[in-house]
Design an enzyme around this catalytic site. Structure first.
Site, PDB file in Angstrom:
ATOM      1  NE  ARG A  69      -7.514   3.174  -2.174  1.00 39.48           N
ATOM      2  CZ  ARG A  69      -8.026   3.959  -1.228  1.00 39.48           C
ATOM      3  NH1 ARG A  69      -8.563   3.420  -0.150  1.00 39.48           N
ATOM      4  NH2 ARG A  69      -8.057   5.255  -1.400  1.00 39.48           N
ATOM      5  CG  ASP A  95     -10.638   2.811   6.407  1.00 41.34           C
ATOM      6  OD1 ASP A  95      -9.643   3.452   6.774  1.00 41.34           O
ATOM      7  OD2 ASP A  95     -11.110   2.852   5.256  1.00 41.34           O
ATOM      8  CG  ASP A 104      -8.500   1.785   2.590  1.00 32.14           C
ATOM      9  OD1 ASP A 104      -7.716   2.145   3.489  1.00 32.14           O
ATOM     10  OD2 ASP A 104      -9.583   2.348   2.361  1.00 32.14           O
ATOM     11  NE  ARG A 128      -3.286   2.949   0.795  1.00 28.99           N
ATOM     12  CZ  ARG A 128      -4.335   3.190   1.581  1.00 28.99           C
ATOM     13  NH1 ARG A 128      -4.913   2.206   2.239  1.00 28.99           N
ATOM     14  NH2 ARG A 128      -4.806   4.411   1.712  1.00 28.99           N
TER      15      ARG A 128
END
Length: 293
Positions: free
Chosen positions: A211, A216, A214, A202
Site C-alpha cells: 500500500r 490506523d 496505511d 491507496r
C-alpha cells in the site's frame, strides 16, 4: 481537568431559524457555557493571562452568533463550540447551551434549547508505506493532518524500516506514529484518514498487502470500541513491533485502557524470547476483529 468557568444566560440578538422571517428579522437567544480549563496557575498568580477571560469569551460568542446565520440551533451550537475550542488557549472542553425563548411554534412555550458538550481528544495513529517514495507518503500524511482544521499534530516519531507483516512477499515498509489532538469523533477521524489514504492512491485489494499509505487509529483517549470496521485500541497492537517501536518513542508510558500495560511493556514482551503475550480476557476480542485491514 475539572476546573470550570461558567457563563450563564448571555443574551444575544441574532438571525437563526428555519423560517425566512427568523433569518431576516432576528430574535433573542440565550447562551450559557461551562469552560473546562486549568485555573491552578491563575489561582496562584492572580494573572488573567494564565486563565480564560470570560469577558472576551462573551464578546466572541456575541460576535459569532451575530455574524453567522444557521437554520438549526444544533448547527449554531456545533459551530460556536468548535470556534471557541480552536481559538481559545487553555480550553480543553466546553458545555454549551443555546436557548430560543421565542420559538415560533404557535403554542405556549417558555423556551427551547440545544445543549452539547465538545472537547479535545488525544489520539495516537500508526502509519506505514511500502510503495513508491515511502517517506514522501508519510510526510504527506502528516502535512494533511496538520492542514485539517480540527486536528493538531503534537508529535511525530522517527520513521522505521520494517519487514512486511502477514504477507511477507513484498517490499519493506517505512513505519511511524503520530500523536494527535483532535475535535473529531472516532468515526469522523476514520473517514478523514481514509480520505488521506485515497489521496495517496491507496487501494484495499489484499489484506496486509502492498500500500502507498496505511493510517490506523491506535488509541483514542481511553476509549475501548469494537465495531465491524473500527476497533480501538487497534486489535493487533500487542503483536506489532513495527507499531510499538515508533509509538514507544513518543509515548512509552501510555497505558492500554483494557490491559493496563504500557507501550514499553508491550514492546518488551513482544521482543522477549517468549514472543507476544496476550491478555486472555482480550483474546476472543482480538480473534473476532482480526479481519480489519
Amino acid at each position: 481537568m475539572n476546573d470550570q468557568i461558567t457563563i450563564k444566560n448571555l443574551e444575544v440578538y441574532a438571525n437563526h431559524g428555519v423560517f425566512p422571517e427568523e433569518q431576516k428579522l432576528g430574535q433573542k437567544f440565550i447562551v450559557s457555557a461551562i469552560l473546562y480549563t486549568d485555573t491552578r496557575k491563575a489561582g496562584k498568580t492572580d494573572d488573567l493571562e494564565a486563565s480564560i477571560d470570560y469577558g472576551t469569551i462573551c464578546q466572541i460568542i456575541t460576535r459569532f452568533l451575530k455574524e453567522h446565520t444557521y437554520s438549526l440551533l444544533e448547527r449554531a451550537a456545533e459551530m460556536l463550540a468548535e470556534d471557541l475550542l480552536l481559538h481559545t488557549k487553555g480550553l480543553s472542553s466546553i458545555q454549551l447551551e443555546i436557548k430560543k425563548p421565542w420559538a415560533p411554534i404557535g403554542l405556549p412555550l417558555e423556551t427551547v434549547s440545544v445543549a452539547i458538550e465538545r472537547g479535545w481528544h488525544t489520539v495516537y495513529l500508526g502509519m506505514g508505506s511500502n510503495m513508491g517514495n515511502k517517506e514522501d507518503y508519510l510526510l504527506q500524511a502528516v502535512q494533511a493532518l496538520k492542514e485539517t482544521a480540527s486536528c493538531q499534530v503534537e508529535a511525530v516519531s522517527d520513521f522505521l524500516v520494517t519487514k512486511p507483516y502477514g504477507v511477507t512477499d513484498q517490499d519493506d515498509f517505512l513505519n511511524g506514529c503520530i500523536k494527535l489532538r483532535t475535535l473529531l469523533t472516532p468515526r469522523e477521524l476514520l473517514d478523514r484518514l481514509h480520505h488521506i489514504e485515497q489521496a495517496a492512491g491507496r487501494e484495499r485489494i489484499l489484506r496486509w498487502g502492498p500500500r502507498t499509505l496505511d493510517l490506523d487509529i491506535l488509541f483514542y483517549d481511553d476509549l475501548i470500541l469494537g465495531e465491524a470496521d473500527l476497533c480501538i485500541p487497534h486489535v493487533d497492537l500487542p503483536n506489532r513491533e513495527f507499531v510499538l517501536r515508533p509509538l514507544c518513542e513518543i509515548a512509552p508510558y501510555l497505558h492500554h485502557p483494557a490491559t493496563g500495560k504500557t507501550v514499553r511493556e508491550m514492546l518488551q514482551e513482544l521482543s522477549s524470547e517468549k514472543g507476544p503475550v496476550f491478555n486472555p480476557v482480550l483474546s476472543a476480542f482480538y480473534l473476532l476483529h482480526s479481519h480489519r485491514y
